[in-house]
Motif scaffolding. Structure first.
Motif, PDB file in Angstrom:
ATOM      1  N   GLU A  18       0.543  -1.184   0.002  1.00 28.13           N
ATOM      2  CA  GLU A  18      -0.166  -0.161   0.020  1.00 28.13           C
ATOM      3  C   GLU A  18       0.815   1.297   0.027  1.00 28.13           C
ATOM      4  OE1 GLU A  18      -3.878  -0.102  -0.236  1.00 28.13           O
ATOM      5  OE2 GLU A  18      -2.810  -1.727  -0.634  1.00 28.13           O
ATOM      6  N   ARG A  19       2.200   1.412  -0.449  1.00 20.57           N
ATOM      7  CA  ARG A  19       3.133   2.571  -0.370  1.00 20.57           C
ATOM      8  C   ARG A  19       3.443   2.416  -2.040  1.00 20.57           C
ATOM      9  NH1 ARG A  19       1.215   3.736   3.238  1.00 20.57           N
ATOM     10  NH2 ARG A  19       2.794   3.930   5.148  1.00 20.57           N
ATOM     11  N   PHE A  20       3.821   3.706  -2.038  1.00 19.83           N
ATOM     12  CA  PHE A  20       4.152   3.856  -3.025  1.00 19.83           C
ATOM     13  C   PHE A  20       5.796   3.853  -3.627  1.00 19.83           C
ATOM     14  CE2 PHE A  20       0.380   6.467  -4.926  1.00 19.83           C
ATOM     15  CZ  PHE A  20       0.242   5.897  -5.924  1.00 19.83           C
ATOM     16  N   SER A  21       6.705   3.565  -4.791  1.00 19.37           N
ATOM     17  CA  SER A  21       8.090   4.106  -4.504  1.00 19.37           C
ATOM     18  C   SER A  21       7.989   5.654  -5.379  1.00 19.37           C
ATOM     19  CB  SER A  21       8.219   3.025  -5.574  1.00 19.37           C
ATOM     20  OG  SER A  21       8.505   3.787  -7.485  1.00 19.37           O
ATOM     21  N   SER A  22       9.296   6.328  -5.559  1.00 21.18           N
ATOM     22  CA  SER A  22       9.692   7.464  -5.107  1.00 21.18           C
ATOM     23  C   SER A  22       8.972   7.682  -7.374  1.00 21.18           C
ATOM     24  CB  SER A  22      10.473   7.780  -5.030  1.00 21.18           C
ATOM     25  OG  SER A  22      10.876   9.000  -5.985  1.00 21.18           O
ATOM     26  N   SER A  23       9.504   6.929  -7.922  1.00 23.93           N
ATOM     27  CA  SER A  23       9.148   7.233  -9.063  1.00 23.93           C
ATOM     28  C   SER A  23       7.092   7.004  -9.414  1.00 23.93           C
ATOM     29  CB  SER A  23      10.010   6.454 -10.096  1.00 23.93           C
ATOM     30  OG  SER A  23      10.071   5.095 -10.017  1.00 23.93           O
ATOM     31  N   GLY A  24       6.764   5.879  -9.292  1.00 21.07           N
ATOM     32  CA  GLY A  24       5.792   5.598  -9.288  1.00 21.07           C
ATOM     33  C   GLY A  24       5.297   5.889  -8.777  1.00 21.07           C
ATOM     34  N   PHE A  25       4.833   6.890  -7.633  1.00 21.55           N
ATOM     35  CA  PHE A  25       3.958   7.960  -7.359  1.00 21.55           C
ATOM     36  C   PHE A  25       4.155   8.877  -7.961  1.00 21.55           C
ATOM     37  CE2 PHE A  25       4.822  12.364  -4.672  1.00 21.55           C
ATOM     38  CZ  PHE A  25       2.975  12.771  -4.767  1.00 21.55           C
ATOM     39  N   ILE A  26       5.097   9.855  -8.701  1.00 23.23           N
ATOM     40  CA  ILE A  26       5.417  10.975  -9.901  1.00 23.23           C
ATOM     41  C   ILE A  26       4.741  10.912 -10.676  1.00 23.23           C
ATOM     42  CG2 ILE A  26       7.169  12.273 -10.601  1.00 23.23           C
ATOM     43  CD1 ILE A  26       8.224  12.400  -8.437  1.00 23.23           C
ATOM     44  N   LEU A  27       4.728   9.276 -11.154  1.00 23.83           N
ATOM     45  CA  LEU A  27       3.931   8.546 -12.387  1.00 23.83           C
ATOM     46  C   LEU A  27       2.050   8.976 -12.345  1.00 23.83           C
ATOM     47  CD1 LEU A  27       6.291   6.057 -14.271  1.00 23.83           C
ATOM     48  CD2 LEU A  27       6.553   8.275 -14.370  1.00 23.83           C
ATOM     49  N   ALA A  29       1.119  10.797  -9.992  1.00 21.92           N
ATOM     50  CA  ALA A  29       0.012  11.834  -9.828  1.00 21.92           C
ATOM     51  C   ALA A  29      -0.045  12.231 -11.105  1.00 21.92           C
ATOM     52  CB  ALA A  29       1.156  12.654  -8.541  1.00 21.92           C
ATOM     53  N   ILE A  30       0.921  12.424 -12.035  1.00 21.91           N
ATOM     54  CA  ILE A  30       1.229  12.696 -13.607  1.00 21.91           C
ATOM     55  C   ILE A  30      -0.341  11.883 -13.897  1.00 21.91           C
ATOM     56  CG2 ILE A  30       2.083  12.787 -15.571  1.00 21.91           C
ATOM     57  CD1 ILE A  30       4.815  13.636 -14.069  1.00 21.91           C
ATOM     58  N   GLY A  31      -0.225  10.607 -13.999  1.00 21.82           N
ATOM     59  CA  GLY A  31      -1.968   9.918 -14.220  1.00 21.82           C
ATOM     60  C   GLY A  31      -3.073  10.417 -13.877  1.00 21.82           C
ATOM     61  N   SER A  32      -2.964  11.110 -13.128  1.00 17.76           N
ATOM     62  CA  SER A  32      -4.091  11.797 -12.440  1.00 17.76           C
ATOM     63  C   SER A  32      -4.350  12.935 -13.176  1.00 17.76           C
ATOM     64  CB  SER A  32      -3.783  12.175 -10.603  1.00 17.76           C
ATOM     65  OG  SER A  32      -5.227  12.343 -10.391  1.00 17.76           O
ATOM     66  N   ALA A  33      -3.624  13.490 -13.416  1.00 21.50           N
ATOM     67  CA  ALA A  33      -3.584  15.488 -13.452  1.00 21.50           C
ATOM     68  C   ALA A  33      -3.394  15.109 -14.979  1.00 21.50           C
ATOM     69  CB  ALA A  33      -2.117  15.629 -13.427  1.00 21.50           C
ATOM     70  N   VAL A  34      -2.734  14.218 -15.941  1.00 22.08           N
ATOM     71  CA  VAL A  34      -2.979  14.422 -16.977  1.00 22.08           C
ATOM     72  C   VAL A  34      -4.085  12.943 -17.656  1.00 22.08           C
ATOM     73  CG1 VAL A  34      -1.805  12.585 -19.268  1.00 22.08           C
ATOM     74  CG2 VAL A  34      -0.641  14.690 -17.275  1.00 22.08           C
ATOM     75  N   GLY A  35      -5.503  14.093 -18.573  1.00 21.98           N
ATOM     76  CA  GLY A  35      -7.067  13.254 -18.565  1.00 21.98           C
ATOM     77  C   GLY A  35      -7.343  13.665 -19.460  1.00 21.98           C
ATOM     78  N   LEU A  36      -8.645  13.159 -18.965  1.00 24.16           N
ATOM     79  CA  LEU A  36      -9.898  14.257 -20.784  1.00 24.16           C
ATOM     80  C   LEU A  36      -9.258  15.312 -20.419  1.00 24.16           C
ATOM     81  CD1 LEU A  36     -12.453  12.017 -20.104  1.00 24.16           C
ATOM     82  CD2 LEU A  36     -10.699  11.722 -22.113  1.00 24.16           C
TER      83      LEU A  36
END
Ligand code: PFF
Length: 453
Positions: A18-27, A29-36
């Protein structure tokens, strides 16, 4: 206290998965922002509110309000180590803040219910494009409205929610993180390929200059508020998503750097989206400001007229589907995190219950767009438009305001959690205390129709 017991308390009782790795978190969060938002909504509002000048406003809003609020949300999540409601309660000691947080959770749930419908459209259009069926039609407005009259949007909506649930059922590290690590690189490749295609169209320059040469005479107070509202939507703020993701971030990770990475990623995506959409629409003589139909009506017409249009059209809609899925994943995680904590259910059961409810709540939105039922349209807006209106214009700015005021005034440990010092800290607090609340309040009053410009 035993060693593993204290480790578990420190991590809020969450296991290693239930934890992100450092790069996993950034990706993620970017994935959440980048959308429709930046591909479907941004180009037509840019078209309506003044091209490059509007883009500039968007960048300013992102910098002075978006990024400070994003950092605030991440810090609340990591500091509270709970869902978007319990984190606020833990950090403040008051249930009232949790009540406000709960509204953002409901917001994410409702946004997902209609966002999944648009995500479904992108999948349907990708399929139509690859099979060449999209270009058998001449009238794309008609095609789009026939599609909405059918039950197909409900099928695709179900598929989107099902896929989203399937991903987050596997947990933060094996589900959300892994999925984003595959999809984001795919998204970048598609963006670059499509931008090169659009820019190499003959006559692309006119579209580029509309997008990049500012015409300040077109700016108004209204465009500033629209730009701010869009900066919020685009960074996924005010909906509990960044607070929820923040709870899965390691204590050693720099939240300031993560904020810059997410803001930068979102901005580059918006920029490339403009470089794809404006040349394409200009070259084929289409209106960039024509509204939500731009992507599903104007662009198919453009793709049908270009060589290998079926391939590029298909890739474009796959790009949109990828971008949408990385956002739906972040939206579903918000209520799932809440339900898990509130009812002590397993992740699997929580995902099943929340995703099923979300599908049901989304049905009236999906049905309100075609000619299936007329009573789902009232006050001149369809049920779908009402949901979008209430979430994007009321809940979202309100959620942003709550976080801004909480971190700016109520939470003493904010600076430490955000890891800021000196000038950065002063600027951040200044933005959160004075600039952001005022501007967000204005957006709220304006978009709720309380003040007119
Ligand atoms: N940022 C997403 C987009 O631009 O499409 C939409 C979104 C996702 C908004 C998650 C809010 C949210 F919580």
């Amino acid at each position: 206290m035993k060693k593993n017991q204290s480790a578990s308390l420190q991590s809020g009782g969450k296991g290693a998965g239930e934890r992100f790795s450092s790069s996993g978190f950034i990706l993620a969060a970017i994935g959440s922002a980048v959308g429709l938002g930046n591909m479907w909504k941004f180009p037509y509002i840019t078209g309506q509110y003044g091209g490059a000048a509007f883009f500039l406003l968007f960048v300013i809003c992102l910098l002075i309000v978006g990024l400070p609020v994003l950092l605030a949300e991440l810090a609340v999540g990591r500091g509270g180590r709970g869902n978007a409601s319990t984190s606020l309660i833990r950090l403040s000691g008051h249930k009232l803040w949790g009540g406000f947080g709960f509204i953002t959770i409901l917001g994410a749930f409702v946004i997902l219910s209609f966002y999944a419908i648009v995500a479904g459209w992108t999948m349907h259009y990708a399929m139509l494009s690859f099979t060449g069926k999209l270009f058998a039609s001449e009238d794309y407005a008609m095609l789009f409205s026939h599609f909405n009259d059918s039950w197909l949007p409900v099928f695709w909506q179900f598929l989107v929610i099902f896929l989203t649930g399937f991903i987050i059922m596997r947990g933060v590290s094996a589900g959300i993180e892994k999925f984003n690590k595959v999809l984001i690189p795919g998204l970048v490749i598609l963006l670059v390929v499509l931008a090169i295609r659009a820019l190499s169209l003959e006559g692309a320059g006119e579209g580029v200059s509309f997008f990049l040469k500012p015409d300040f005479s077109k700016l108004s107070a209204e465009s500033a508020l629209v730009a701010l509202g869009h900066a919020f939507f685009s960074l996924s703020l005010g909906m509990g998503t960044m607070m929820t993701y923040g709870a899965y971030v390691d204590k050693r990770q720099s939240l300031g750097l993560a904020t810059l990475a997410v803001g930068g990623g979102d901005l580059i995506y918006a920029f490339l989206a403009g470089l794809i959409i404006f040349p394409t629409t200009f070259v084929f003589g289409l209106e960039a400001s024509q509204g939500p139909g731009l992507v599903f009506v104007a662009l198919p017409a453009a793709f049908s007229a270009m060589p290998f249009g079926s391939l590029f059209g298909g890739l474009f809609f796959v790009l949109l589907a990828f971008a949408a899925l990385t956002s739906t994943v972040s939206l579903l995680e918000v209520p799932v995190a809440f339900v898990r904590e509130a009812f002590k259910w397993s992740r699997g059961v929580s995902v099943f219950v929340v995703a099923s409810l979300c599908f049901l709540i989304g049905l009236p939105s999906a049905m309100s767009l075609g000619n299936k039922v007329s009573w789902l349209t009232f006050g001149g807006k369809s049920f779908f438009d009402w949901m979008d209106f209430v979430c994007s214009n009321i809940v979202l700015p309100m959620g942003g305001l709550v976080v801004t005021l909480f971190v700016g005034y109520a939470w003493k440990g904010a600076a430490k959690e955000a890891g800021l010092r000196g000038w950065w800290l002063q600027t951040w607090l200044f933005m959160l205390r004075y600039v952001a609340p005022l501007l967000v309040l204005l957006v709220f009053l304006y978009s709720a129709g309380i003040i007119k410009l």
